[in-house]
Design a protein around this motif. Structure first.
Motif, PDB file in Angstrom:
ATOM      1  N   ILE A  60     -20.868  -1.178  -0.426  1.00  0.00           N
ATOM      2  CA  ILE A  60     -20.053  -0.907   0.762  1.00  0.00           C
ATOM      3  C   ILE A  60     -20.937  -0.487   1.928  1.00  0.00           C
ATOM      4  CG2 ILE A  60     -18.293   0.639   1.704  1.00  0.00           C
ATOM      5  CD1 ILE A  60     -17.090   0.703  -1.165  1.00  0.00           C
ATOM      6  N   PHE A  61     -21.975   0.317   1.648  1.00  0.00           N
ATOM      7  CA  PHE A  61     -22.889   0.761   2.703  1.00  0.00           C
ATOM      8  C   PHE A  61     -23.619  -0.424   3.329  1.00  0.00           C
ATOM      9  CE2 PHE A  61     -27.241   1.961   3.918  1.00  0.00           C
ATOM     10  CZ  PHE A  61     -26.964   2.896   4.898  1.00  0.00           C
ATOM     11  N   LEU A  62     -24.104  -1.343   2.515  1.00  0.00           N
ATOM     12  CA  LEU A  62     -24.836  -2.494   3.037  1.00  0.00           C
ATOM     13  C   LEU A  62     -23.943  -3.380   3.901  1.00  0.00           C
ATOM     14  CD1 LEU A  62     -26.978  -3.488  -0.085  1.00  0.00           C
ATOM     15  CD2 LEU A  62     -27.726  -2.282   1.977  1.00  0.00           C
ATOM     16  N   GLY A  64     -21.352  -2.319   5.400  1.00  0.00           N
ATOM     17  CA  GLY A  64     -21.058  -1.517   6.580  1.00  0.00           C
ATOM     18  C   GLY A  64     -22.130  -1.655   7.637  1.00  0.00           C
ATOM     19  N   ILE A  65     -23.401  -1.701   7.215  1.00  0.00           N
ATOM     20  CA  ILE A  65     -24.505  -1.906   8.162  1.00  0.00           C
ATOM     21  C   ILE A  65     -24.375  -3.272   8.830  1.00  0.00           C
ATOM     22  CG2 ILE A  65     -26.990  -2.235   8.352  1.00  0.00           C
ATOM     23  CD1 ILE A  65     -26.198   0.661   8.049  1.00  0.00           C
ATOM     24  N   PHE A  66     -24.047  -4.274   8.038  1.00  0.00           N
ATOM     25  CA  PHE A  66     -23.867  -5.623   8.575  1.00  0.00           C
ATOM     26  C   PHE A  66     -22.735  -5.636   9.599  1.00  0.00           C
ATOM     27  CE2 PHE A  66     -22.393 -10.022   8.508  1.00  0.00           C
ATOM     28  CZ  PHE A  66     -23.594 -10.714   8.564  1.00  0.00           C
ATOM     29  N   ASN A  67     -21.657  -4.921   9.284  1.00  0.00           N
ATOM     30  CA  ASN A  67     -20.525  -4.836  10.212  1.00  0.00           C
ATOM     31  C   ASN A  67     -20.913  -4.092  11.481  1.00  0.00           C
ATOM     32  OD1 ASN A  67     -17.712  -4.881  11.087  1.00  0.00           O
ATOM     33  ND2 ASN A  67     -17.681  -2.723  10.526  1.00  0.00           N
ATOM     34  N   LEU A  68     -21.730  -3.049  11.356  1.00  0.00           N
ATOM     35  CA  LEU A  68     -22.153  -2.279  12.524  1.00  0.00           C
ATOM     36  C   LEU A  68     -22.943  -3.146  13.497  1.00  0.00           C
ATOM     37  CD1 LEU A  68     -22.379   0.417  14.004  1.00  0.00           C
ATOM     38  CD2 LEU A  68     -24.412   0.909  12.620  1.00  0.00           C
ATOM     39  N   VAL A  69     -23.824  -3.994  12.953  1.00  0.00           N
ATOM     40  CA  VAL A  69     -24.596  -4.900  13.798  1.00  0.00           C
ATOM     41  C   VAL A  69     -23.668  -5.848  14.546  1.00  0.00           C
ATOM     42  CG1 VAL A  69     -26.305  -6.760  13.797  1.00  0.00           C
ATOM     43  CG2 VAL A  69     -26.660  -4.749  12.355  1.00  0.00           C
ATOM     44  N   LEU A 177      -9.788   2.057   3.513  1.00  0.00           N
ATOM     45  CA  LEU A 177     -11.004   2.763   3.909  1.00  0.00           C
ATOM     46  C   LEU A 177     -12.233   1.861   3.774  1.00  0.00           C
ATOM     47  CD1 LEU A 177     -10.265   6.229   2.269  1.00  0.00           C
ATOM     48  CD2 LEU A 177      -9.910   5.528   4.641  1.00  0.00           C
ATOM     49  N   ILE A 178     -12.263   1.044   2.743  1.00  0.00           N
ATOM     50  CA  ILE A 178     -13.385   0.103   2.577  1.00  0.00           C
ATOM     51  C   ILE A 178     -13.379  -0.911   3.713  1.00  0.00           C
ATOM     52  CG2 ILE A 178     -14.360  -1.696   1.097  1.00  0.00           C
ATOM     53  CD1 ILE A 178     -13.313  -0.153  -1.304  1.00  0.00           C
ATOM     54  N   GLY A 179     -12.196  -1.382   4.089  1.00  0.00           N
ATOM     55  CA  GLY A 179     -12.097  -2.324   5.195  1.00  0.00           C
ATOM     56  C   GLY A 179     -12.541  -1.721   6.511  1.00  0.00           C
ATOM     57  N   MET A 180     -12.272  -0.429   6.708  1.00  0.00           N
ATOM     58  CA  MET A 180     -12.712   0.230   7.939  1.00  0.00           C
ATOM     59  C   MET A 180     -14.222   0.254   8.048  1.00  0.00           C
ATOM     60  SD  MET A 180     -10.112   3.480   8.074  1.00  0.00           S
ATOM     61  CE  MET A 180      -8.342   3.249   8.018  1.00  0.00           C
ATOM     62  N   VAL A 181     -14.905   0.440   6.917  1.00  0.00           N
ATOM     63  CA  VAL A 181     -16.371   0.500   6.917  1.00  0.00           C
ATOM     64  C   VAL A 181     -16.977  -0.885   7.057  1.00  0.00           C
ATOM     65  CG1 VAL A 181     -18.416   1.138   5.568  1.00  0.00           C
ATOM     66  CG2 VAL A 181     -16.408   2.633   5.577  1.00  0.00           C
ATOM     67  N   THR A 182     -16.414  -1.851   6.338  1.00  0.00           N
ATOM     68  CA  THR A 182     -17.009  -3.188   6.285  1.00  0.00           C
ATOM     69  C   THR A 182     -16.486  -4.130   7.359  1.00  0.00           C
ATOM     70  OG1 THR A 182     -15.335  -3.941   4.695  1.00  0.00           O
ATOM     71  CG2 THR A 182     -17.360  -2.966   3.800  1.00  0.00           C
ATOM     72  N   GLY A 183     -15.386  -3.751   8.033  1.00  0.00           N
ATOM     73  CA  GLY A 183     -14.815  -4.635   9.038  1.00  0.00           C
ATOM     74  C   GLY A 183     -14.027  -5.785   8.465  1.00  0.00           C
ATOM     75  N   VAL A 184     -13.646  -5.702   7.197  1.00  0.00           N
ATOM     76  CA  VAL A 184     -12.888  -6.763   6.531  1.00  0.00           C
ATOM     77  C   VAL A 184     -11.430  -6.329   6.422  1.00  0.00           C
ATOM     78  CG1 VAL A 184     -12.651  -8.160   4.438  1.00  0.00           C
ATOM     79  CG2 VAL A 184     -14.922  -7.459   5.229  1.00  0.00           C
ATOM     80  N   SER A 185     -10.520  -7.176   6.856  1.00  0.00           N
ATOM     81  CA  SER A 185      -9.102  -6.836   6.835  1.00  0.00           C
ATOM     82  C   SER A 185      -8.601  -6.702   5.403  1.00  0.00           C
ATOM     83  CB  SER A 185      -8.296  -7.903   7.573  1.00  0.00           C
ATOM     84  OG  SER A 185      -6.943  -7.531   7.664  1.00  0.00           O
ATOM     85  N   HIS A 186      -7.552  -5.915   5.239  1.00  0.00           N
ATOM     86  CA  HIS A 186      -7.076  -5.563   3.898  1.00  0.00           C
ATOM     87  C   HIS A 186      -6.696  -6.783   3.062  1.00  0.00           C
ATOM     88  CE1 HIS A 186      -2.720  -6.344   4.517  1.00  0.00           C
ATOM     89  NE2 HIS A 186      -2.996  -6.094   5.778  1.00  0.00           N
ATOM     90  N   GLU A 187      -6.117  -7.813   3.660  1.00  0.00           N
ATOM     91  CA  GLU A 187      -5.685  -8.958   2.864  1.00  0.00           C
ATOM     92  C   GLU A 187      -6.858  -9.731   2.282  1.00  0.00           C
ATOM     93  OE1 GLU A 187      -6.010 -10.584   7.079  1.00  0.00           O
ATOM     94  OE2 GLU A 187      -5.309  -8.737   6.102  1.00  0.00           O
ATOM     95  N   LYS A 188      -8.010  -9.681   2.952  1.00  0.00           N
ATOM     96  CA  LYS A 188      -9.195 -10.376   2.433  1.00  0.00           C
ATOM     97  C   LYS A 188      -9.872  -9.582   1.318  1.00  0.00           C
ATOM     98  CE  LYS A 188     -10.304 -13.075   6.568  1.00  0.00           C
ATOM     99  NZ  LYS A 188      -9.061 -12.806   7.287  1.00  0.00           N
TER     100      LYS A 188
END
Length: 587
Positions: A60-62, A64-69, A177-188
């Motif tokens: 999730i952290f990795l 999340g970094i990709f999403n932050l970029v 919460l995982i989607g908030m970190v990774t930028g992935v919507s809940h349905e995906k």
């Protein structure tokens, strides 16, 4: 003697002080083995449970970094983001990841459409890790009964299973919460909910059978069943768990979704309760339940709070449209982004008030979506299948009820990227999937007029079964073309696929629609999606693509984008970047 539920006294954690071992019956090597890491029953929760937690958290952290970029790129704005896309290293990394995210596999024998290749790779990584954690440490069965009554492979898979549980539940939540970190919507994230459920089920089976085999061999099965809580509660948890994983199989879930959803919640409650008693506060086992309850509870409370904030007195009106479609209009003061969806609960539809359903908003929160009294209007379109949509269609036909009180939970989802930052945008829709792409079109047109978009060309492709469906959005699309500022090219292609209209499935005849502007073209037949995608990518600049439609439709789009991404990696493409957003047509 009645069945035992919880051992007494009930504690938060059981003791880590070793007890019950017959050290005199063990060799020196065996005495050392049961105290070493990965083999010590009294630290197995730390060895295997925490390893599972760390695995998920690192992943999730990795991401999340990709999403932050990605977020930082879009925060720079359309003009400055072009400089980032020009960096070769960035382009290669992005193209490789997007190629994996676009590619899908179809298996005709079972009519199966796979998730994107990126999801398959992630799931394969999960399976590899848990196989290594399960079968890597030796031994699997202690050679001497004096070393303990818990087979090592059963102990480790028990802790792996229980540590998977919090993530399995979070993957299924709407306020994710995982989607908030990774930028992935809940349905995906639902694909990971289903696969972690299968992984947990398999590790649970590996946890169960060594105990059963061992106790049958020792002749202790009947005694342990009647005098300890471990065995009967394990079976009580395994039965609903088996139901959950097998009844969640795609064809069953999709065909009987209304029934599936209700039974899924009931079976989940029974499973969690039985598993809680089964764990019986051994070591830190109950900590995973507290974590699961906290994570799910936060999500549930946020959804409840959001629903209350959205208002308890919203009213929806219904209108029947051609091609088994129902239009739902809800006056509101809420705001949303293009492509987002709400979960709508219809309070006046009897039993259907017990559940909410996702609908994509087909309008923008301002401009054309403004009502005369200053309130906005949420317009959603529902394809009639079964359950709630069939009920809505029946009410429209009968004329008995044309409106209902509703509760709105949302908005959720939307496009992660900013399509206005791309030089050319291709919007692809199959059937009612047009409700997702129309707001994107309107948003880009508005953004260009406000100087917030660099996009210079938009092409919308809409495949419909009959020409009657064109009436859904013909006025809206015609207005969008007229409102397009100078410098922005907007073109729309209709593909009417009705078998009575199509003369040749392999080649289409083009004709201008009599009901549309000159920028709108009608075709008879199915769109050649691969050629359409290749054509818009065969020019310099960055391309943004959004698609929503049936599985076969998005499969062709995704695989066409995959080819374009590979061409970019090989430095054989004219375009510099291709971004694809694939919206789920159904869940």
């Amino acid at each position: 003697m009645g069945l035992m539920w919880l051992r007494h006294p009930v504690l938060w954690h059981s003791s880590r002080v070793p007890s019950g071992y017959n050290y005199t019956a063990m060799t020196p090597e065996q005495r050392v083995l049961i105290t070493t890491r990965w083999h010590n029953w009294y630290s197995a929760d730390l060895d295997y449970g925490r390893a599972t937690i760390y695995f998920f958290c690192v992943g999730i952290f990795l991401f999340g970094i990709f999403n932050l970029v990605s977020v930082l790129q879009h925060a720079l704005g359309p003009k400055r983001s072009g400089a980032i896309r020009g960096i070769p290293f960035y382009t290669n990394i992005i193209s490789a990841s997007r190629a994996l995210g676009a590619k899908q596999i179809y298996i005709p024998v079972v009519d199966y459409y796979s998730p994107p290749l990126s999801s398959i790779v992630i799931v394969a990584g999960m399976i590899t890790f848990f196989c290594a954690l399960t079968f890597g440490p030796h031994t699997y069965i202690f050679p001497n009964p004096a070393m303990g009554h818990s087979p090592p492979i059963a102990t480790r898979t028990g802790w792996i299973s229980i540590a998977i549980m919090p993530f399995l539940i979070v993957f299924a939540t709407k306020v994710n919460l995982i989607g908030m970190v990774t930028g992935v919507s809940h349905e995906k994230l639902q694909v990971y909910h289903r696969w972690t459920a299968w992984i947990m089920y398999i590790t649970s089976l590996i946890h169960t059978f060594p105990f059963i085999v061992q106790n049958i061999r020792l002749g202790e099965m009947s005694k342990d069943w009647n005098t300890t809580p471990w065995y009967w509660t394990g079976v009580a948890a395994l039965v609903p768990q088996t139901w959950l994983v097998f009844m969640s199989w795609g064809p069953i879930r999709n065909r009987y979704y209304e029934t599936f959803k209700k039974l899924h919640f009931i079976a989940s409650g029974i499973f969690i309760a039985a598993l809680f008693i089964h764990c019986n506060f051994r070591l830190t086992s109950w900590d995973y339940f507290w974590a699961t309850a906290a994570l799910y509870g936060v999500s549930w409370l946020v959804r409840l709070g959001r629903t209350l904030y959205n208002g308890l007195r919203s009213d929806a009106s219904f209108e029947a449209l051609p091609e088994n479609m129902v239009k739902i209009t809800i006056p509101t003061k809420l705001s949303w982004r293009p492509g987002q969806h709400f979960f709508i609960r219809f309070l006046d539809l009897g039993i259907h008030a017990a559940s909410s359903h996702p609908f994509t908003v087909a309008t923008l929160p301002a401009g054309g979506a403004e009502a005369k009294d200053g309130r906005r209007e949420i317009e959603v379109y529902a394809r009639v299948h079964g359950g709630i949509t069939r009920r809505l269609a029946a009410l429209c036909d009968s004329g008995r009820l044309r409106s209902s009180r509703v509760l709105l939970d949302g908005p959720y989802g939307g496009v992660e990227g900013d399509l206005k930052a791309y030089d050319r945008v291709l919007l692809l829709a199959g059937g009612s999937g047009v409700t997702f792409v129309v707001p994107l079109l309107l948003d880009i047109v508005r953004g260009f007029a406000e100087g917030k978009a660099v996009c210079q060309k938009i092409h919308l492709v809409w495949a419909v079964r009959t020409s009657d469906a064109l009436t859904w959005f013909e006025d809206v699309l015609s207005s969008a073309i007229k409102a397009a500022p100078q410098g922005l090219s907007v073109s729309i292609s209709y593909y009417v696929t009705d078998l009575e209209t199509v003369e040749d499935d392999t080649s289409s005849k083009s004709e201008k629609s009599a009901l549309s502007e000159g920028a709108v073209t009608r075709f008879n037949g199915r769109p050649a999606l691969k050629d359409i995608v290749s054509s818009i990518c065969d020019e310099e600049g960055a391309v943004g693509i959004a698609t929503c439609g049936p599985d076969s439709f998005t499969l062709d789009v995704g695989n066409a984008v995959y080819d374009c991404e590979l061409a970019i990696l090989r430095d054989k493409a004219r375009c510099s970047e291709v971004y694809l957003h694939h919206e789920s047509y159904s869940w």
